[in-house]
Write a protein that holds these residues in place. Sequence first.
Motif, short mmCIF file in Angstrom:
data_model
loop_
_atom_site.label_atom_id
_atom_site.label_comp_id
_atom_site.label_asym_id
_atom_site.label_seq_id
_atom_site.Cartn_x
_atom_site.Cartn_y
_atom_site.Cartn_z
N TYR A 88 50.94 33.24 38.68
CA TYR A 88 50.32 33.23 39.13
C TYR A 88 49.23 33.45 40.03
O TYR A 88 48.10 34.02 40.63
CB TYR A 88 50.93 35.00 39.57
CG TYR A 88 51.16 35.37 41.34
CD1 TYR A 88 51.88 35.10 42.35
CD2 TYR A 88 50.27 36.55 41.63
CE1 TYR A 88 51.32 35.67 43.47
CE2 TYR A 88 49.99 37.13 42.29
CZ TYR A 88 50.67 36.24 43.90
OH TYR A 88 50.31 36.73 45.44
N ASP A 89 48.47 34.08 38.93
CA ASP A 89 46.75 34.01 38.23
C ASP A 89 46.18 32.86 38.69
O ASP A 89 44.97 33.27 38.54
CB ASP A 89 46.43 35.07 37.34
CG ASP A 89 46.49 34.17 36.26
OD1 ASP A 89 47.89 33.42 36.20
OD2 ASP A 89 46.50 35.32 34.95
N GLY A 90 46.88 31.66 38.19
CA GLY A 90 45.91 30.13 38.53
C GLY A 90 46.13 29.67 37.17
O GLY A 90 44.89 29.03 37.55
N SER A 91 46.33 30.55 36.61
CA SER A 91 45.91 29.95 35.10
C SER A 91 47.30 28.72 34.23
O SER A 91 48.56 28.50 35.51
CB SER A 91 46.56 30.89 34.06
OG SER A 91 48.00 32.04 33.78
N LEU A 92 46.91 27.88 33.57
CA LEU A 92 47.83 27.19 32.77
C LEU A 92 48.23 27.09 31.16
O LEU A 92 47.04 27.41 30.47
CB LEU A 92 47.25 25.55 33.29
CG LEU A 92 46.86 25.14 34.36
CD1 LEU A 92 46.63 24.25 34.69
CD2 LEU A 92 48.79 24.64 35.39
N ASP A 109 59.82 36.25 34.20
CA ASP A 109 58.80 37.08 33.03
C ASP A 109 57.99 36.52 32.08
O ASP A 109 57.13 36.93 30.67
CB ASP A 109 60.07 37.80 32.79
CG ASP A 109 60.66 37.39 32.11
OD1 ASP A 109 60.72 36.60 31.75
OD2 ASP A 109 61.22 38.34 31.46
N GLY A 110 58.12 35.13 32.54
CA GLY A 110 57.03 34.23 31.18
C GLY A 110 57.52 34.36 29.44
O GLY A 110 56.91 33.65 28.52
N GLY A 154 67.12 29.72 19.02
CA GLY A 154 66.25 30.48 18.55
C GLY A 154 65.18 30.88 18.64
O GLY A 154 64.22 31.41 19.54
N LYS A 155 63.79 29.34 19.28
CA LYS A 155 62.93 29.88 19.08
C LYS A 155 63.25 30.26 21.28
O LYS A 155 62.98 29.35 21.58
CB LYS A 155 62.10 27.58 19.25
CG LYS A 155 60.81 28.03 19.55
CD LYS A 155 59.88 28.47 18.84
CE LYS A 155 58.63 28.70 19.35
NZ LYS A 155 57.96 28.54 18.38
N GLU A 156 61.84 31.17 21.69
CA GLU A 156 61.45 31.45 22.02
C GLU A 156 60.22 31.74 22.55
O GLU A 156 59.95 31.73 21.50
CB GLU A 156 61.76 32.99 22.96
CG GLU A 156 63.50 33.21 23.61
CD GLU A 156 64.11 34.83 23.58
OE1 GLU A 156 65.70 34.52 24.59
OE2 GLU A 156 63.24 35.17 23.71
N ILE A 157 59.52 31.30 23.59
CA ILE A 157 58.60 31.29 23.89
C ILE A 157 57.67 32.52 24.97
O ILE A 157 58.54 32.51 25.62
CB ILE A 157 57.41 30.32 25.24
CG1 ILE A 157 57.33 29.24 23.60
CG2 ILE A 157 56.35 30.44 25.07
CD1 ILE A 157 56.75 28.00 24.45
N LYS A 158 56.94 33.75 24.45
CA LYS A 158 56.41 34.48 25.09
C LYS A 158 55.29 34.70 25.80
O LYS A 158 54.73 34.85 24.69
CB LYS A 158 56.52 35.53 24.57
CG LYS A 158 58.00 35.92 24.20
CD LYS A 158 58.71 37.29 23.82
CE LYS A 158 60.25 37.43 23.29
NZ LYS A 158 60.49 38.68 22.63
N VAL A 159 55.38 34.48 26.85
CA VAL A 159 53.42 34.19 27.76
C VAL A 159 52.17 35.98 27.74
O VAL A 159 51.81 36.13 27.19
CB VAL A 159 52.90 33.24 28.94
CG1 VAL A 159 52.01 33.27 29.05
CG2 VAL A 159 54.21 32.09 28.30
N GLY A 160 52.89 36.26 28.35
CA GLY A 160 53.07 37.76 28.20
C GLY A 160 53.45 38.64 28.81
O GLY A 160 54.38 38.00 30.35
N SER A 161 54.03 40.25 29.45
CA SER A 161 54.70 40.48 29.55
C SER A 161 53.71 40.13 31.28
O SER A 161 55.17 41.69 32.51
CB SER A 161 54.61 42.57 28.98
OG SER A 161 52.88 43.00 29.01
N THR A 176 52.91 38.38 32.65
CA THR A 176 52.28 37.00 33.23
C THR A 176 53.89 36.44 34.06
O THR A 176 54.39 37.28 33.95
CB THR A 176 51.71 36.12 32.30
OG1 THR A 176 51.21 35.90 31.28
CG2 THR A 176 52.33 34.33 33.06
N HIS A 177 52.84 35.87 35.55
CA HIS A 177 54.63 35.69 36.45
C HIS A 177 54.37 34.61 36.86
O HIS A 177 53.13 34.08 37.08
CB HIS A 177 53.83 36.00 37.85
CG HIS A 177 55.51 35.89 38.94
ND1 HIS A 177 56.43 36.62 39.29
CD2 HIS A 177 54.92 35.25 39.57
CE1 HIS A 177 56.99 36.43 39.50
NE2 HIS A 177 56.36 35.69 40.53
#
Length: 421
Positions: free
Chosen positions: A79-83, A351-352, A370-377, A379-380
């Motif tokens: 949502y903040d325009g990032s990739l 939720d990222g 088991g693998k999960e990627i978490k961008v940040g709490s 990050t939308h």
Amino acid sequence: FFPKELLLCIFFLGLQIECLSHCLELEKHPTYVAVVNSIFLGATKNKVVFNNSINLPISNCFESLGLYDRNMKVVIGCYDGSLHGWESTASDTVSIEEKVEKLELTFAYSAHRSCTKCIALMTERNGDLMASGGTDEVIRVYNLKTKREIGELDRHTDQILSLEFIGRKHLISGSMDGGLCLWQTKDWKCVHTLKGHKPGPVTGIGVHPSGNVAFSTSSDNSLRMWDLTSGRPASRNRLRDFKQLGLPTWSLNGDTYSVVGDDRTVLIFSIDNENGKPEASIVYRSRVNATCFLGNDFLATGCEDGTVRIVNLGGDEVAQLDCSENSRVRSMRSLSAPNNDALILVVALSDGVIQFWKIPSDPKQSKKLGKEIKVGSSTHVTCMTALLSLPEPENEVPALDYSLLIFYLIQEYLLVISTVP
């Protein structure tokens, strides 16, 4: 006396001249095929061996041509325009599950001044070319091999809602302004502007696996088919029961496609049905945010309630994946490999969090890896795409650009002689 490496360069150049003089393609020359078969089909991955006498290191040459760089990529827009992008460069001999486990963050760009709405990866170049569109009305193009921005495309007058690459030569974009643009990738010029939808957003674009046709959806309740070879409209199917259509998706073989009507009704069509009526219609209580075919026999739908429902082509639900209780499914992609009955479904949550599900031939036996990627709490996630680059079939010789091959062979030769005292 000429070094053996230079002789090999001259040998390939001689083959090129011979082929040009006889109007032949280099990759069809029997001697060339024999050499490339020796390289690509397993004699060695470190050297070119010709008549057991000429040895030439080819690490940079064939890596640059994409022969051995078979990897997995996952890219999300926020949502903040990032990739944000992750990549796994594990060996081709490992399974898809192992590639998932080896995913690592390789880039993060501040691409758009506001929300990122869509992302596309070019499958024909190993996913090394990426385009993104946002609410700032701009399409940005990146080379992921060099990790550099190529430039921006600004033909549209409103936010970009959909992007799809067509082979390696074209990119198609859809916008809130109601227009579609067909761009050629060699110089990024807009070669066609496709018009036909009434004023209003182009909500989605689906390119047929053949690359010859595509269909688009809009808020004018019409499904339009486009002939991409001529840039002209091919047909229109108006579905009057719905105010808005979106999320167009093709099956792997191109025989079936789906769209979503008014955010909650999934329609499945067959290209063999000439009356334009859906083969199946599934109504969901929760809003549908993403759709994705699992091969040719099943369709996955990602919903606002955090679940993924898997249905067959008749519309019957065969499995449900409970991805989250507190976030929404924003986007999905399926990844598959030859000689592997299981698919990997990549699910991006709002939720990222990015999840990976193994989908066997019987979707009821699906399980989360088991693998999960978490961008940040904070990050939308607004969009996501994923790609698994696969080896060429073993009974085919890859079609190479032989001018590039000769260039890199000379480059390797210069590298060799520069290291000699």
